[in-house]
Design a protein around this motif. Structure first.
Motif, PDB file in Angstrom:
ATOM      1  N   MET A 100     123.281 -35.832  60.543  1.00  0.00           N
ATOM      2  CA  MET A 100     124.238 -36.442  61.456  1.00  0.00           C
ATOM      3  C   MET A 100     125.397 -35.507  61.806  1.00  0.00           C
ATOM      4  SD  MET A 100     123.228 -39.317  62.488  1.00  0.00           S
ATOM      5  CE  MET A 100     122.140 -40.697  62.103  1.00  0.00           C
ATOM      6  N   ARG A 101     125.727 -34.570  60.942  1.00  0.00           N
ATOM      7  CA  ARG A 101     126.871 -33.698  61.201  1.00  0.00           C
ATOM      8  C   ARG A 101     126.485 -32.310  61.659  1.00  0.00           C
ATOM      9  NH1 ARG A 101     129.900 -29.738  59.402  1.00  0.00           N
ATOM     10  NH2 ARG A 101     128.403 -29.257  57.757  1.00  0.00           N
ATOM     11  N   SER A 102     125.398 -31.761  61.115  1.00  0.00           N
ATOM     12  CA  SER A 102     125.049 -30.375  61.399  1.00  0.00           C
ATOM     13  C   SER A 102     123.537 -30.182  61.432  1.00  0.00           C
ATOM     14  CB  SER A 102     125.668 -29.446  60.337  1.00  0.00           C
ATOM     15  OG  SER A 102     125.153 -29.772  59.055  1.00  0.00           O
ATOM     16  N   THR A 103     123.143 -29.022  61.910  1.00  0.00           N
ATOM     17  CA  THR A 103     121.732 -28.632  61.983  1.00  0.00           C
ATOM     18  C   THR A 103     121.552 -27.331  61.211  1.00  0.00           C
ATOM     19  OG1 THR A 103     121.399 -29.686  64.132  1.00  0.00           O
ATOM     20  CG2 THR A 103     119.861 -27.945  63.536  1.00  0.00           C
ATOM     21  N   VAL A 104     120.495 -27.261  60.425  1.00  0.00           N
ATOM     22  CA  VAL A 104     120.220 -26.082  59.616  1.00  0.00           C
ATOM     23  C   VAL A 104     119.127 -25.265  60.291  1.00  0.00           C
ATOM     24  CG1 VAL A 104     119.529 -25.201  57.357  1.00  0.00           C
ATOM     25  CG2 VAL A 104     120.855 -27.318  57.526  1.00  0.00           C
ATOM     26  N   ILE A 105     119.409 -23.978  60.515  1.00  0.00           N
ATOM     27  CA  ILE A 105     118.453 -23.054  61.125  1.00  0.00           C
ATOM     28  C   ILE A 105     118.154 -21.938  60.132  1.00  0.00           C
ATOM     29  CG2 ILE A 105     118.065 -21.430  63.010  1.00  0.00           C
ATOM     30  CD1 ILE A 105     119.960 -23.065  64.696  1.00  0.00           C
ATOM     31  N   LYS A 106     116.879 -21.678  59.902  1.00  0.00           N
ATOM     32  CA  LYS A 106     116.480 -20.578  59.029  1.00  0.00           C
ATOM     33  C   LYS A 106     116.049 -19.402  59.899  1.00  0.00           C
ATOM     34  CE  LYS A 106     114.196 -21.209  55.184  1.00  0.00           C
ATOM     35  NZ  LYS A 106     113.122 -21.507  54.209  1.00  0.00           N
ATOM     36  N   THR A 107     116.748 -18.275  59.757  1.00  0.00           N
ATOM     37  CA  THR A 107     116.428 -17.088  60.544  1.00  0.00           C
ATOM     38  C   THR A 107     115.246 -16.345  59.941  1.00  0.00           C
ATOM     39  OG1 THR A 107     117.869 -15.584  59.299  1.00  0.00           O
ATOM     40  CG2 THR A 107     118.891 -16.889  61.050  1.00  0.00           C
ATOM     41  N   ASN A 108     114.759 -15.341  60.667  1.00  0.00           N
ATOM     42  CA  ASN A 108     113.656 -14.528  60.152  1.00  0.00           C
ATOM     43  C   ASN A 108     114.080 -13.678  58.958  1.00  0.00           C
ATOM     44  OD1 ASN A 108     111.972 -15.546  62.101  1.00  0.00           O
ATOM     45  ND2 ASN A 108     112.150 -13.809  63.475  1.00  0.00           N
ATOM     46  N   ASP A 109     115.390 -13.560  58.731  1.00  0.00           N
ATOM     47  CA  ASP A 109     115.907 -12.872  57.544  1.00  0.00           C
ATOM     48  C   ASP A 109     116.017 -13.804  56.348  1.00  0.00           C
ATOM     49  OD1 ASP A 109     116.200 -10.490  58.996  1.00  0.00           O
ATOM     50  OD2 ASP A 109     118.172 -11.115  59.721  1.00  0.00           O
ATOM     51  N   ASN A 110     115.483 -15.042  56.496  1.00  0.00           N
ATOM     52  CA  ASN A 110     115.525 -16.060  55.449  1.00  0.00           C
ATOM     53  C   ASN A 110     116.956 -16.466  55.111  1.00  0.00           C
ATOM     54  OD1 ASN A 110     114.105 -17.838  53.767  1.00  0.00           O
ATOM     55  ND2 ASN A 110     114.393 -16.522  51.987  1.00  0.00           N
ATOM     56  N   ILE A 111     117.799 -16.511  56.141  1.00  0.00           N
ATOM     57  CA  ILE A 111     119.180 -16.944  55.988  1.00  0.00           C
ATOM     58  C   ILE A 111     119.329 -18.304  56.662  1.00  0.00           C
ATOM     59  CG2 ILE A 111     121.586 -16.451  56.571  1.00  0.00           C
ATOM     60  CD1 ILE A 111     120.858 -13.493  56.567  1.00  0.00           C
ATOM     61  N   ASN A 112     119.914 -19.256  55.951  1.00  0.00           N
ATOM     62  CA  ASN A 112     120.127 -20.588  56.507  1.00  0.00           C
ATOM     63  C   ASN A 112     121.484 -20.656  57.193  1.00  0.00           C
ATOM     64  OD1 ASN A 112     117.674 -21.676  55.637  1.00  0.00           O
ATOM     65  ND2 ASN A 112     118.503 -22.200  53.638  1.00  0.00           N
ATOM     66  N   LEU A 113     121.473 -21.006  58.476  1.00  0.00           N
ATOM     67  CA  LEU A 113     122.706 -21.165  59.240  1.00  0.00           C
ATOM     68  C   LEU A 113     122.979 -22.652  59.418  1.00  0.00           C
ATOM     69  CD1 LEU A 113     122.076 -18.513  62.049  1.00  0.00           C
ATOM     70  CD2 LEU A 113     123.308 -18.202  59.911  1.00  0.00           C
ATOM     71  N   ILE A 114     124.178 -23.090  59.048  1.00  0.00           N
ATOM     72  CA  ILE A 114     124.584 -24.485  59.216  1.00  0.00           C
ATOM     73  C   ILE A 114     125.492 -24.556  60.437  1.00  0.00           C
ATOM     74  CG2 ILE A 114     125.716 -26.455  58.134  1.00  0.00           C
ATOM     75  CD1 ILE A 114     125.060 -25.213  55.426  1.00  0.00           C
ATOM     76  N   ILE A 115     125.004 -25.172  61.499  1.00  0.00           N
ATOM     77  CA  ILE A 115     125.692 -25.165  62.788  1.00  0.00           C
ATOM     78  C   ILE A 115     126.071 -26.590  63.173  1.00  0.00           C
ATOM     79  CG2 ILE A 115     125.486 -24.530  65.220  1.00  0.00           C
ATOM     80  CD1 ILE A 115     123.448 -22.444  64.392  1.00  0.00           C
ATOM     81  N   PRO A 116     127.329 -26.846  63.556  1.00  0.00           N
ATOM     82  CA  PRO A 116     127.737 -28.193  63.982  1.00  0.00           C
ATOM     83  C   PRO A 116     126.898 -28.681  65.160  1.00  0.00           C
ATOM     84  CG  PRO A 116     129.652 -26.795  63.633  1.00  0.00           C
ATOM     85  CD  PRO A 116     128.462 -25.893  63.552  1.00  0.00           C
ATOM     86  N   ASN A 117     126.577 -29.954  65.164  1.00  0.00           N
ATOM     87  CA  ASN A 117     125.689 -30.503  66.190  1.00  0.00           C
ATOM     88  C   ASN A 117     126.256 -30.398  67.597  1.00  0.00           C
ATOM     89  OD1 ASN A 117     123.607 -31.247  64.442  1.00  0.00           O
ATOM     90  ND2 ASN A 117     124.557 -33.207  63.971  1.00  0.00           N
ATOM     91  N   GLN A 118     127.584 -30.484  67.735  1.00  0.00           N
ATOM     92  CA  GLN A 118     128.153 -30.437  69.072  1.00  0.00           C
ATOM     93  C   GLN A 118     127.918 -29.089  69.757  1.00  0.00           C
ATOM     94  OE1 GLN A 118     132.412 -30.887  69.135  1.00  0.00           O
ATOM     95  NE2 GLN A 118     132.729 -29.602  67.343  1.00  0.00           N
ATOM     96  N   THR A 119     127.620 -28.050  68.978  1.00  0.00           N
ATOM     97  CA  THR A 119     127.293 -26.750  69.556  1.00  0.00           C
ATOM     98  C   THR A 119     126.073 -26.850  70.454  1.00  0.00           C
ATOM     99  OG1 THR A 119     128.191 -25.622  67.618  1.00  0.00           O
ATOM    100  CG2 THR A 119     126.733 -24.348  69.025  1.00  0.00           C
ATOM    101  N   PHE A 120     125.082 -27.646  70.046  1.00  0.00           N
ATOM    102  CA  PHE A 120     123.842 -27.760  70.813  1.00  0.00           C
ATOM    103  C   PHE A 120     124.006 -28.656  72.034  1.00  0.00           C
ATOM    104  CE2 PHE A 120     122.775 -27.039  66.358  1.00  0.00           C
ATOM    105  CZ  PHE A 120     121.965 -25.923  66.449  1.00  0.00           C
TER     106      PHE A 120
END
Length: 246
Positions: A100-120
């Motif tokens: 509900m607050r954020s979206t988690v993206i896993k990059t090809n470097d195996n790094i998890n990015l936590i990005i606020p939903n309003q960004t999308f």
């Protein structure tokens, strides 16, 4: 929900949506039951909450915005769990969770990015695999002036079909590889190889493009096509004396 996913043929993104909705529903219901069980009058609480809503609204504006954006994303499904998305030139990866607050993206470097939903919701986002995982790659390269371009194109396309490179081999006119003449540059004739790629290779754009660049470089050298580099002429306005020593 996750244990019943395979039994009822529910895809992973829909299961995540149902699981998140169920979690927050149970949490809200449990909170209300807890208040009722300790004797608090919910109607009185509603009046107090209404009085404080304006102040809380200003203080929690970003949190509420992210919360609403998360709900929109879950129902709109423009971005789903499992999609490969790109936010800017350097940030891209696979969506592994939408809360509900954020979206988690896993990059090809195996790094998890936590990005606020309003960004999308507020910014432009590129979804590489929204409807399918087929992506067209453009691989740039150049050859020297004077090159027989028809011969060069024919050789590269024939050798491409013989190779084991990861591209879609189809008789569909829209999916066959093509070489497009882009421009006559300062030092070279510039082309782009168009190839369609799917599956895991579509999610590794740099490594996939590297494979095709290596292939083009090897084949141009193998068949004697000159690969140019920038050259400049220097003109001296005043006489120049040059002394050569052994």
């Amino acid at each position: 929900i996750y244990s019943l996913r395979k039994k009822y043929d529910i895809n992973y993104s829909t299961a995540t949506l149902l699981a998140n909705m169920g979690y927050y529903f149970i949490l809200t219901l449990a909170f209300l039951i807890a208040l009722k069980s300790i004797g608090l009058d919910l109607s009185s609480l509603a009046i107090v909450a209404g009085a404080l809503s304006v102040g809380i609204g200003f203080g929690l504006q970003n949190i509420v915005s992210n919360f609403v954006s998360g709900i929109i994303m879950m129902f709109e499904k423009s971005i789903k769990v499992g999609d490969y998305i790109q936010i800017d030139q350097t940030t891209r990866g696979e969506v592994v969770d939408i809360s509900m607050r954020s979206t988690v993206i896993k990059t090809n470097d195996n790094i998890n990015l936590i990005i606020p939903n309003q960004t999308f919701i507020q910014n432009q986002v590129i979804n590489w695999t929204m409807n399918d995982d087929i992506v067209r790659f453009r691989v740039p390269f150049g050859v020297a002036y004077g090159t027989d371009i028809d011969k060069m194109e024919k050789i590269l396309l024939e050798e491409l079909q013989k190779s084991n490179l990861p591209f879609i081999r189809s008789k569909n006119e829209n999916l066959i590889p093509r070489i497009v003449f882009i421009e006559m540059g300062n030092s070279s004739l510039n082309f782009e190889l168009f190839v369609w790629v799917n599956g895991k290779f579509a999610r590794m754009p740099r490594r996939t493009r590297s494979k095709f660049l290596k292939f083009i470089y090897k084949k141009l050298n193998e068949y004697g096509f000159e690969i140019p580099f920038p050259q400049n002429d220097i003109h001296f306005r005043t006489p120049l004396e040059v002394k050569l020593e052994k």
